[in-house]
Design a protein around this motif. Structure first.
Motif, PDB file in Angstrom:
ATOM      1  N   PRO A   1     106.160 -29.236  47.479  1.00  0.00           N
ATOM      2  CA  PRO A   1     106.079 -27.779  47.251  1.00  0.00           C
ATOM      3  C   PRO A   1     105.133 -27.405  46.117  1.00  0.00           C
ATOM      4  CG  PRO A   1     108.313 -28.623  46.857  1.00  0.00           C
ATOM      5  CD  PRO A   1     107.508 -29.771  47.334  1.00  0.00           C
ATOM      6  N   PHE A   2     104.922 -28.321  45.165  1.00  0.00           N
ATOM      7  CA  PHE A   2     104.009 -28.013  44.056  1.00  0.00           C
ATOM      8  C   PHE A   2     102.563 -27.864  44.536  1.00  0.00           C
ATOM      9  CE2 PHE A   2     107.588 -29.172  41.550  1.00  0.00           C
ATOM     10  CZ  PHE A   2     107.416 -28.489  40.355  1.00  0.00           C
ATOM     11  N   TYR A   3     102.245 -28.479  45.676  1.00  0.00           N
ATOM     12  CA  TYR A   3     100.896 -28.355  46.213  1.00  0.00           C
ATOM     13  C   TYR A   3     100.750 -27.119  47.108  1.00  0.00           C
ATOM     14  CZ  TYR A   3     100.382 -33.229  44.729  1.00  0.00           C
ATOM     15  OH  TYR A   3     100.337 -34.389  43.995  1.00  0.00           O
ATOM     16  N   HIS A   4     101.853 -26.374  47.251  1.00  0.00           N
ATOM     17  CA  HIS A   4     101.817 -25.211  48.154  1.00  0.00           C
ATOM     18  C   HIS A   4     102.414 -23.982  47.481  1.00  0.00           C
ATOM     19  CE1 HIS A   4     100.664 -27.835  51.464  1.00  0.00           C
ATOM     20  NE2 HIS A   4     101.580 -28.692  51.031  1.00  0.00           N
ATOM     21  N   LEU A   5     102.288 -23.905  46.171  1.00  0.00           N
ATOM     22  CA  LEU A   5     102.918 -22.788  45.451  1.00  0.00           C
ATOM     23  C   LEU A   5     102.308 -21.445  45.851  1.00  0.00           C
ATOM     24  CD1 LEU A   5     103.299 -24.465  41.961  1.00  0.00           C
ATOM     25  CD2 LEU A   5     105.132 -23.859  43.517  1.00  0.00           C
ATOM     26  N   GLY A   6     100.996 -21.429  46.037  1.00  0.00           N
ATOM     27  CA  GLY A   6     100.326 -20.192  46.442  1.00  0.00           C
ATOM     28  C   GLY A   6     100.777 -19.766  47.832  1.00  0.00           C
ATOM     29  N   SER A   7     100.736 -20.710  48.772  1.00  0.00           N
ATOM     30  CA  SER A   7     101.113 -20.352  50.143  1.00  0.00           C
ATOM     31  C   SER A   7     102.614 -20.062  50.234  1.00  0.00           C
ATOM     32  CB  SER A   7     100.705 -21.456  51.118  1.00  0.00           C
ATOM     33  OG  SER A   7     101.307 -22.673  50.773  1.00  0.00           O
ATOM     34  N   LEU A   8     103.414 -20.735  49.424  1.00  0.00           N
ATOM     35  CA  LEU A   8     104.851 -20.423  49.405  1.00  0.00           C
ATOM     36  C   LEU A   8     105.075 -18.989  48.920  1.00  0.00           C
ATOM     37  CD1 LEU A   8     106.676 -23.613  48.058  1.00  0.00           C
ATOM     38  CD2 LEU A   8     107.144 -22.428  50.197  1.00  0.00           C
ATOM     39  N   SER A   9     104.280 -18.566  47.935  1.00  0.00           N
ATOM     40  CA  SER A   9     104.405 -17.190  47.441  1.00  0.00           C
ATOM     41  C   SER A   9     104.063 -16.203  48.555  1.00  0.00           C
ATOM     42  CB  SER A   9     103.480 -16.956  46.241  1.00  0.00           C
ATOM     43  OG  SER A   9     103.769 -17.881  45.223  1.00  0.00           O
ATOM     44  N   PHE A  10     102.988 -16.486  49.285  1.00  0.00           N
ATOM     45  CA  PHE A  10     102.630 -15.625  50.420  1.00  0.00           C
ATOM     46  C   PHE A  10     103.770 -15.606  51.448  1.00  0.00           C
ATOM     47  CE2 PHE A  10      98.131 -16.039  49.062  1.00  0.00           C
ATOM     48  CZ  PHE A  10      97.800 -14.699  49.123  1.00  0.00           C
ATOM     49  N   TYR A  11     104.334 -16.778  51.673  1.00  0.00           N
ATOM     50  CA  TYR A  11     105.424 -16.904  52.650  1.00  0.00           C
ATOM     51  C   TYR A  11     106.637 -16.070  52.223  1.00  0.00           C
ATOM     52  CZ  TYR A  11     109.058 -19.245  55.388  1.00  0.00           C
ATOM     53  OH  TYR A  11     110.111 -19.520  56.226  1.00  0.00           O
ATOM     54  N   PHE A  12     106.944 -16.105  50.936  1.00  0.00           N
ATOM     55  CA  PHE A  12     108.065 -15.292  50.444  1.00  0.00           C
ATOM     56  C   PHE A  12     107.768 -13.802  50.629  1.00  0.00           C
ATOM     57  CE2 PHE A  12     109.127 -19.068  47.612  1.00  0.00           C
ATOM     58  CZ  PHE A  12     110.153 -19.475  48.436  1.00  0.00           C
ATOM     59  N   PHE A  13     106.496 -13.430  50.464  1.00  0.00           N
ATOM     60  CA  PHE A  13     106.149 -12.020  50.701  1.00  0.00           C
ATOM     61  C   PHE A  13     106.421 -11.624  52.152  1.00  0.00           C
ATOM     62  CE2 PHE A  13     103.179 -12.329  46.900  1.00  0.00           C
ATOM     63  CZ  PHE A  13     103.983 -11.526  46.115  1.00  0.00           C
ATOM     64  N   TRP A  14     106.168 -12.558  53.063  1.00  0.00           N
ATOM     65  CA  TRP A  14     106.465 -12.270  54.469  1.00  0.00           C
ATOM     66  C   TRP A  14     107.962 -12.071  54.667  1.00  0.00           C
ATOM     67  CZ3 TRP A  14     103.285 -10.468  57.817  1.00  0.00           C
ATOM     68  CH2 TRP A  14     101.916 -10.792  57.773  1.00  0.00           C
ATOM     69  N   ILE A  15     108.764 -12.936  54.059  1.00  0.00           N
ATOM     70  CA  ILE A  15     110.233 -12.795  54.183  1.00  0.00           C
ATOM     71  C   ILE A  15     110.656 -11.446  53.594  1.00  0.00           C
ATOM     72  CG2 ILE A  15     112.471 -13.735  53.480  1.00  0.00           C
ATOM     73  CD1 ILE A  15     111.207 -16.506  53.407  1.00  0.00           C
TER      74      ILE A  15
ATOM     75  N   ASP B   1     113.149 -13.082  44.176  1.00  0.00           N
ATOM     76  CA  ASP B   1     113.364 -13.946  43.001  1.00  0.00           C
ATOM     77  C   ASP B   1     112.569 -15.245  43.140  1.00  0.00           C
ATOM     78  OD1 ASP B   1     115.074 -12.107  41.889  1.00  0.00           O
ATOM     79  OD2 ASP B   1     116.884 -13.034  42.685  1.00  0.00           O
ATOM     80  N   ALA B   2     112.583 -15.776  44.371  1.00  0.00           N
ATOM     81  CA  ALA B   2     111.880 -17.043  44.623  1.00  0.00           C
ATOM     82  C   ALA B   2     110.386 -16.899  44.336  1.00  0.00           C
ATOM     83  CB  ALA B   2     112.102 -17.477  46.068  1.00  0.00           C
ATOM     84  N   VAL B   3     109.848 -15.732  44.673  1.00  0.00           N
ATOM     85  CA  VAL B   3     108.404 -15.545  44.481  1.00  0.00           C
ATOM     86  C   VAL B   3     108.049 -15.553  42.991  1.00  0.00           C
ATOM     87  CG1 VAL B   3     107.995 -13.032  44.353  1.00  0.00           C
ATOM     88  CG2 VAL B   3     106.501 -14.434  45.684  1.00  0.00           C
ATOM     89  N   ILE B   4     108.963 -15.084  42.166  1.00  0.00           N
ATOM     90  CA  ILE B   4     108.700 -15.123  40.717  1.00  0.00           C
ATOM     91  C   ILE B   4     108.657 -16.582  40.244  1.00  0.00           C
ATOM     92  CG2 ILE B   4     109.714 -14.581  38.444  1.00  0.00           C
ATOM     93  CD1 ILE B   4     108.449 -12.147  39.630  1.00  0.00           C
ATOM     94  N   ILE B   5     109.574 -17.391  40.779  1.00  0.00           N
ATOM     95  CA  ILE B   5     109.583 -18.815  40.400  1.00  0.00           C
ATOM     96  C   ILE B   5     108.276 -19.475  40.825  1.00  0.00           C
ATOM     97  CG2 ILE B   5     110.728 -21.043  40.737  1.00  0.00           C
ATOM     98  CD1 ILE B   5     113.346 -19.528  41.170  1.00  0.00           C
ATOM     99  N   THR B   6     107.872 -19.252  42.077  1.00  0.00           N
ATOM    100  CA  THR B   6     106.649 -19.932  42.553  1.00  0.00           C
ATOM    101  C   THR B   6     105.406 -19.412  41.816  1.00  0.00           C
ATOM    102  OG1 THR B   6     106.599 -18.400  44.431  1.00  0.00           O
ATOM    103  CG2 THR B   6     107.455 -20.600  44.847  1.00  0.00           C
ATOM    104  N   ILE B   7     105.406 -18.120  41.492  1.00  0.00           N
ATOM    105  CA  ILE B   7     104.244 -17.574  40.776  1.00  0.00           C
ATOM    106  C   ILE B   7     104.144 -18.209  39.382  1.00  0.00           C
ATOM    107  CG2 ILE B   7     103.342 -15.498  39.626  1.00  0.00           C
ATOM    108  CD1 ILE B   7     104.156 -13.898  42.084  1.00  0.00           C
TER     109      ILE B   7
END
Lengths: 168, 506
Positions: B27-41, B87-93
């Motif tokens: 997940p550390f290599y996908h923090l940006g895309s995870l943030s985008f993904y959380f925005f979709w959710i 909340d998750a998006v704040i962590i990943t950001i």
């Protein structure tokens, strides 16, 4: 590392991530007011009196001015500082001064302050000065009240009737 | 010093995650895309919640209560997902921020993404705050009043916002304004800021790997069922809140306002913001001269434009007399001087005959294809043992100088992606028994795609690639972080032994 261990550790990682959210989304609880406290909110808009009285210009003075500026009265714009003193059960608990905003200190004062208020029966007295006087007050209001936990007592000013108000 | 220590910590954590998740799913290599993904959710759950939400003061609280208690099985879960994904998006950001700082990927040419990322973070926080406001419970009331105190403090703003929340009711007009901001105004600005944030990089991963996406969603859904998001009591302007269950990911500024007053809270938050935005220049990084195009050696194939991780190269109509249709155009302000374009240029081939100095179609004036060829030849000449290994490494990955010995030569490049596959063929032809390529960890290239392109070129799945007749057994790639020197020594040693054994068998 075998597959079972990896999957278990992945589950632990997801759980920790969620645990972080689980906790910090609502905790630790924040106490804004203690259970034996309420709050006074001093809040009003008010244009205080002018510091200097208007002076009537003489005909000679008027003629010296450009035609479009020949106003009969010369009224300096500066307004007085609004001073509010609050007493609770006879004891002074706040003395607030609100300077009128604006380059010429001539705009409306937006007074806002919050003060803690213990729960129970009280006598609240508020004095307000909005003129250039240096002693005494222009308005006063006093009331007995029973205050409960978390109550918001708003001390305001009714500009129409020119009087202090308490809402609670 | 701070960054170095921080980088060691990041690398150590990522190493652990690589072992557990694999490089591909770390997940550390996908923090940006995870943030985008959380925005979709957030978006999808938000749309569902909006169906039942009443955007007026009188109805807002009850509509949220309906969702939470009466339709808990879907609207309630959606509400919780909306909150927890936020909340998750704040962590990943924040992890993303920490990681990019630690890896020194925020200075020089990369300043723009960092600089625009800071207001993006603020926009996310404002979106969260307005979201809490819409529930119109005691927490919302507290936020509304404290926010008004903050805004009223600003000298040039007429200080009257807080008067909306004293005795009497909040006007529907004001509440609708908040709803507009949360539902449309701020999201549009956020999309614009996100677009700006990523505008200087190419081939962006907007979606995390499927397994990571699925299990993240499952985790958040389980969390939503275990701990459904609930409201405080309904807002009541004649009351002040006592105990509040703040979402600390978004609302941490408010206790600060209560404690220090709006002036100091502004001073602290503004200072932190300005400091963060200025970080790329504290101090700035001296960059190497950018890549230059040598049109007389360029056939306009466009591979450099395809491979550039920063979108610094685009193709345009040919401006010279040559028969080719296109030529590359360089945007200097985007180039990080990684050299990946040199690796992708067919003109970087060291086999090109008829000239003393090899010139590539695109290369950096301080380190070009000719330097690579010369260093390779010089390295091979220095080897005195029978088994000759040449190691190509990048400056951001493992330190390859340490592997040098009478049997092993090393060539350092700005990025592993700078290695033209033809140079591997060349080295083998000129006497190397094996070629060892190394660079940053898989999925974590300092220049984004260096190791990925190199792997694909060696495997023959991306142009330019190794000659078909090249013995692939003689080429090996090992990707690792700077901290993994021991592993590098072991790998090179083992590879040398293997080659030696193979030679003996022959």
């Amino acid at each position: 590392m075998n597959k079972v261990t990896r999957i278990t550790l992945q589950a632990v990682a997801y759980t920790l991530f969620c645990a972080l959210i689980y906790f910090f989304s609502t905790a630790p609880a924040y106490t804004y007011l203690e259970s034996d406290q309420a709050e006074i909110k001093l809040a009003f808009k008010h244009a205080s009196k002018r510091v200097h009285e208007c002076v009537k210009r003489s005909r000679k003075e008027l003629m010296k001015l450009p035609p479009n500026m020949r106003k009969t009265n010369d009224c300096p714009r500066e307004r007085a500082i609004v001073q509010v003193t609050i007493y609770l059960d006879g004891k002074r608990i706040a003395d607030k001064k609100f300077v009128p905003p604006g380059l010429h200190q001539d705009a409306t004062v937006f007074a806002y302050a919050k003060l803690p208020l213990p729960v129970g029966d009280h006598v609240l007295s508020v004095e307000m000065r909005d003129s250039a006087r240096t002693e005494g007050y222009d308005y006063k209001k006093e009331a007995s009240m029973s205050i409960t936990t978390g109550q918001a007592l708003v001390v305001g000013f009714d500009g129409v009737n020119n009087e202090l108000t308490f809402s609670y | 010093m701070i960054r170095k220590a921080s980088n060691s910590a990041v690398l150590a954590i990522e190493k652990g995650f690589n072992r557990v998740f694999s490089n591909e799913l770390n997940p550390f290599y996908h923090l940006g895309s995870l943030s985008f993904y959380f925005f979709w959710i957030i978006l999808i759950s938000g749309i569902y919640v909006f169906i039942f939400f009443e955007t007026n003061v009188a109805g807002a609280y009850n509509s949220v209560e309906y969702m939470t208690h009466d339709q808990w099985w879907l609207a309630g879960v959606m509400r919780s997902l909306h909150r927890y994904a936020s909340d998750a998006v704040i962590i990943t950001i924040f992890l993303h921020l920490w990681r990019e700082f630690s890896r020194d990927r925020y200075r020089g040419v990369r300043w723009f993404s960092w600089f625009t990322g800071v207001p993006t973070l603020w926009m996310v926080v404002m979106l969260g705050i307005t979201g809490y406001w819409l529930v119109w419970d005691m927490l919302a009331q507290y936020i509304a009043i404290a926010t008004s105190e903050l805004i009223d403090w600003i000298p040039m703003v007429p200080g009257a916002m807080v008067f909306n929340f004293l005795d009497g009711q909040v006007s529907d007009r004001f509440f609708t304004l908040m709803a507009f901001l949360h539902l449309l105004g701020l999201p549009i600005m956020l999309v614009f800021l996100l677009w700006t944030h990523v505008s200087r990089i190419s081939q962006i991963d907007f979606y995390p790997p499927r397994a990571l996406a699925i299990w993240t969603l499952v985790s958040l859904t389980v969390l939503s069922l275990i701990k459904p998001a609930v409201s405080h009591e309904a807002a009541q302007l004649t009351q002040s809140p006592t105990t509040l269950h703040l979402d600390w990911f978004y609302l941490n500024i408010y206790p600060l306002v209560d404690m220090l007053g709006p002036g100091l809270a502004w001073a602290i938050s503004t200072s932190v913001t300005v400091l963060l935005m200025m970080l790329p220049w504290l101090p700035s990084r001296g960059e190497n001269p950018r890549a230059e195009i040598n049109l007389e050696h360029c056939n306009g194939c466009g591979q450099c434009a395809k491979d550039c991780p920063y979108g610094a190269i685009s193709m345009q109509k040919r401006t010279d007399e040559r028969k080719y249709d296109f030529e590359p155009r360089m945007e200097d302000s985007l180039c990080t001087a990684c050299g990946i374009c040199t690796g992708s240029c067919v003109s970087s081939s060291p086999f090109r005959m008829g000239r003393d100095i090899l010139v590539s179609g695109i290369e950096m004036p301080w380190y070009g294809a000719n330097d690579l060829r010369e260093k390779t030849l010089k390295g091979l000449e220095s080897l005195t043992e029978d088994t000759k290994i040449i190691v190509y490494g990048c400056v951001n990955g493992l330190d390859v100088d340490q592997v040098q010995n009478p049997a092993t030569a090393a060539v350092v490049m700005p990025c592993a992606g700078m290695l033209p596959p033809s140079l591997v063929d060349f080295a083998l032809k000129k006497g190397a028994d094996g070629v060892f390529v190394t660079g940053c960890r898989e999925g974590d290239c300092f220049h984004r795609f260096g190791n990925r392109w190199t792997d694909a070129r060696i495997l023959g799945t991306r142009e330019p690639h190794l000659l078909k007749r090249t013995d692939k057994e003689k080429v090996i790639a090992f990707w690792g972080a700077k901290t993994e020197s021991k592993e590098l020594m072991e790998k090179v040693g083992a590879y040398r032994a293997l080659i030696k054994e193979g030679k003996a068998d022959e």
